[in-house]
Design a protein around this motif. Sequence first.
Motif, short mmCIF file in Angstrom:
data_model
loop_
_atom_site.label_atom_id
_atom_site.label_comp_id
_atom_site.label_asym_id
_atom_site.label_seq_id
_atom_site.Cartn_x
_atom_site.Cartn_y
_atom_site.Cartn_z
N GLY A 17 9.94 -2.65 -4.18
CA GLY A 17 9.28 -3.80 -3.56
C GLY A 17 9.74 -4.00 -2.13
O GLY A 17 8.94 -4.32 -1.24
N ARG A 18 11.05 -3.80 -1.90
CA ARG A 18 11.58 -3.90 -0.55
C ARG A 18 10.99 -2.81 0.34
O ARG A 18 10.64 -3.04 1.50
N ALA A 19 10.84 -1.61 -0.21
CA ALA A 19 10.24 -0.50 0.55
C ALA A 19 8.77 -0.76 0.85
O ALA A 19 8.26 -0.39 1.92
N ALA A 20 8.08 -1.45 -0.09
CA ALA A 20 6.66 -1.77 0.12
C ALA A 20 6.48 -2.62 1.37
O ALA A 20 5.50 -2.46 2.11
N GLY A 21 7.45 -3.51 1.62
CA GLY A 21 7.38 -4.34 2.82
C GLY A 21 7.64 -3.58 4.10
O GLY A 21 7.46 -4.12 5.20
N MET A 22 8.05 -2.31 3.97
CA MET A 22 8.37 -1.47 5.13
C MET A 22 7.29 -0.41 5.41
O MET A 22 7.44 0.37 6.35
N VAL A 23 6.25 -0.36 4.59
CA VAL A 23 5.25 0.70 4.73
C VAL A 23 4.58 0.66 6.10
O VAL A 23 4.44 1.70 6.78
N ASP A 24 4.15 -0.52 6.54
CA ASP A 24 3.52 -0.61 7.87
C ASP A 24 4.48 -0.21 8.97
O ASP A 24 4.10 0.48 9.93
N MET A 25 5.75 -0.60 8.82
CA MET A 25 6.77 -0.23 9.80
C MET A 25 6.96 1.29 9.82
O MET A 25 7.09 1.90 10.88
N ALA A 26 6.98 1.91 8.64
CA ALA A 26 7.17 3.36 8.55
C ALA A 26 6.04 4.10 9.26
O ALA A 26 6.26 5.13 9.90
N LYS B 178 0.24 0.91 -1.33
CA LYS B 178 0.67 -0.49 -1.38
C LYS B 178 0.33 -1.12 -2.74
O LYS B 178 1.14 -1.87 -3.30
N GLU B 179 -0.85 -0.79 -3.26
CA GLU B 179 -1.24 -1.35 -4.55
C GLU B 179 -0.37 -0.81 -5.68
O GLU B 179 -0.01 -1.56 -6.60
N SER B 180 -0.02 0.47 -5.61
CA SER B 180 0.85 1.06 -6.64
C SER B 180 2.23 0.44 -6.62
O SER B 180 2.84 0.20 -7.66
N GLY C 54 -0.18 7.09 -6.30
CA GLY C 54 0.23 6.61 -7.62
C GLY C 54 1.23 7.53 -8.28
O GLY C 54 2.19 7.09 -8.92
N GLU C 55 1.02 8.84 -8.12
CA GLU C 55 1.94 9.83 -8.68
C GLU C 55 3.29 9.76 -7.99
O GLU C 55 4.34 9.90 -8.61
N VAL C 56 3.26 9.56 -6.67
CA VAL C 56 4.50 9.46 -5.89
C VAL C 56 5.32 8.27 -6.35
O VAL C 56 6.54 8.37 -6.59
N VAL C 57 4.68 7.11 -6.50
CA VAL C 57 5.38 5.90 -6.92
C VAL C 57 5.93 6.06 -8.34
O VAL C 57 7.04 5.61 -8.64
N ASP D 32 5.11 10.75 13.50
CA ASP D 32 4.91 11.91 12.65
C ASP D 32 4.55 11.54 11.21
O ASP D 32 4.56 12.40 10.33
N LEU D 33 4.25 10.28 10.94
CA LEU D 33 3.75 9.86 9.63
C LEU D 33 2.35 9.30 9.80
O LEU D 33 2.12 8.45 10.67
N ASN D 34 1.44 9.78 8.98
CA ASN D 34 0.06 9.35 9.15
C ASN D 34 -0.62 9.32 7.78
O ASN D 34 -0.64 10.32 7.07
N LEU D 35 -1.15 8.19 7.40
CA LEU D 35 -1.88 8.05 6.15
C LEU D 35 -3.27 7.49 6.42
O LEU D 35 -3.43 6.63 7.29
N SER D 36 -4.25 7.96 5.69
CA SER D 36 -5.58 7.38 5.79
C SER D 36 -5.51 5.95 5.26
O SER D 36 -4.60 5.58 4.50
N ASP D 37 -6.49 5.14 5.63
CA ASP D 37 -6.52 3.75 5.17
C ASP D 37 -6.58 3.69 3.64
O ASP D 37 -5.95 2.82 3.02
N ASP D 38 -7.34 4.61 3.02
CA ASP D 38 -7.46 4.61 1.56
C ASP D 38 -6.12 4.91 0.88
O ASP D 38 -5.75 4.26 -0.09
N ARG D 39 -5.40 5.92 1.41
CA ARG D 39 -4.11 6.28 0.82
C ARG D 39 -3.06 5.19 1.06
O ARG D 39 -2.23 4.90 0.20
N LYS D 40 -3.11 4.60 2.22
CA LYS D 40 -2.19 3.50 2.52
C LYS D 40 -2.43 2.33 1.56
O LYS D 40 -1.48 1.75 1.00
N LYS D 41 -3.70 2.00 1.32
CA LYS D 41 -4.05 0.91 0.40
C LYS D 41 -3.60 1.25 -1.02
O LYS D 41 -3.02 0.41 -1.71
#
Length: 331
Positions: A296-305, A322-324, A280-283, A310-319
């Motif tokens: 919004g366009r970047a949000a659609g690329m999160v799964d692709m990223a 996306k919500e932010s 939330g702070e990052v967004v 070398d990029l790894n997010l926990s499921d909670d942080r990923k969620k």
Amino acid sequence: MGEYGRAPDVLERAGHAVLNNFFVEAALVFLISVLYISAQGADRLLGTGFRRTLLDWMQAVSRDRLNFLRKAQIRHVFKKKYGMKKIKIRLAGGSYWLSIPCIVKGVCKKTRSERKFLAKVMNERSALKHKYMTLFRNIGVIAEGVDLKFDDYHCGLEMGQYERLCLEKLRNASVNAPKVYGLHKMGGADYMLVMEYIDGKPLSKAEMSGEIMDQLFLILKKMRENGILHGDVKLDNFMLSNGRVYVFDCLKIDRSGIEEAAAFDLACLLCALSGRLPPGEVVKNARKFYSPSDLGRAAGMVDMALYKADLNLSDDRKKELKESLKALTLP
């Protein structure tokens, strides 16, 4: 014969020829894809770290080495081209895989002052590893239905030339980046890109702050405004020196989908920062520089990223990320 002598390595060339074969490529891509999907599934069901272990192992076994012969060739180039003596060479900090980044320190023969350089060694193996990485990324692109395509390199020379061009474009766009001094042919298929040494540390090892985030988002925005794509955004590819952030290591992306590619770069930065700070702070920081439609366009690329090794997010942080991002685009 190369400029500094050429000792043909039969095994290296044979291995390169085999791995460049279409059927071998297909078989390896299929095998690694099965292992990757299995590891990812185990991580989600059992909470294991198999995906990270698999990626670390793949990088470890394929990583090139800064051996005695390469060190001798590096010394030769710096003696002849840069007038250096008492040369010492060590690997640079941070993660590396496609090339061999090293810090070269010595004494200038004319001024007798100490100088440091950043040097990156690239070769056919570098281009081959990048080719396979590109294949996997493009498979991910197809799976996500994204209008994006990653390009590969034909050889180490092309890798060096492309990175030199990108760094020069960055400096011309008033983005902090190291000055390039030269690209040199060494023994065999090795090429060395010599750059300005930036005294600092990778952002992966630096304490993160709002000011640093602001610099990162502003850098990415300047790059987009000047038609420059990064293609490999991660904290290891940014250096912090005296409070200023510097950019390193651009990779090739097909420019026909430049808006999608810029959104991918932004998504990678959002993911990289969300691994260190609350999403939330990052967004909230990103909103200072980007419109809701850009985010919004970047949000659609999160799964692709997150297909990036070398990029790894926990499921909670990923969620949460996306919500932010989704909250910005809601009416």
